[in-house]
Design a protein around this motif. Sequence first.
Motif: not given
Length: 68
Positions: A23-31, A33-36
Motif C-alpha cells: 500500500c505504501m509503495s502504491a502511494d509513493i507516486e501520488n505523494i 505528484r503532490s510535491g511532498r
Amino acid sequence: MSQFTAVELIELLRDRLQESADCMSADIENIRRSGRTTADMIRMVEDARYFVSEADTFLATSKEEVPA
C-alpha cells in the motif's frame, strides 16, 4: 480468544507487513505528484520488505525443523 503458535503469529504479522508495504509503495507516486518528499516512505517500504524477507527465512527454517 484463539491462541496462536509463534510461527502462526509471525506468518500473520508478515502478511500484514507485506500488505502495508504494498500500500505504501502504491502511494509513493501520488505523494511525489503532490510535491511532498518520499524519502521517509521509501525507507519504511524498504524496511518492511526487509523484515518480510527475514520472516520468510525464519519461517522456512522453522518448518524444516518440525518433524513430519
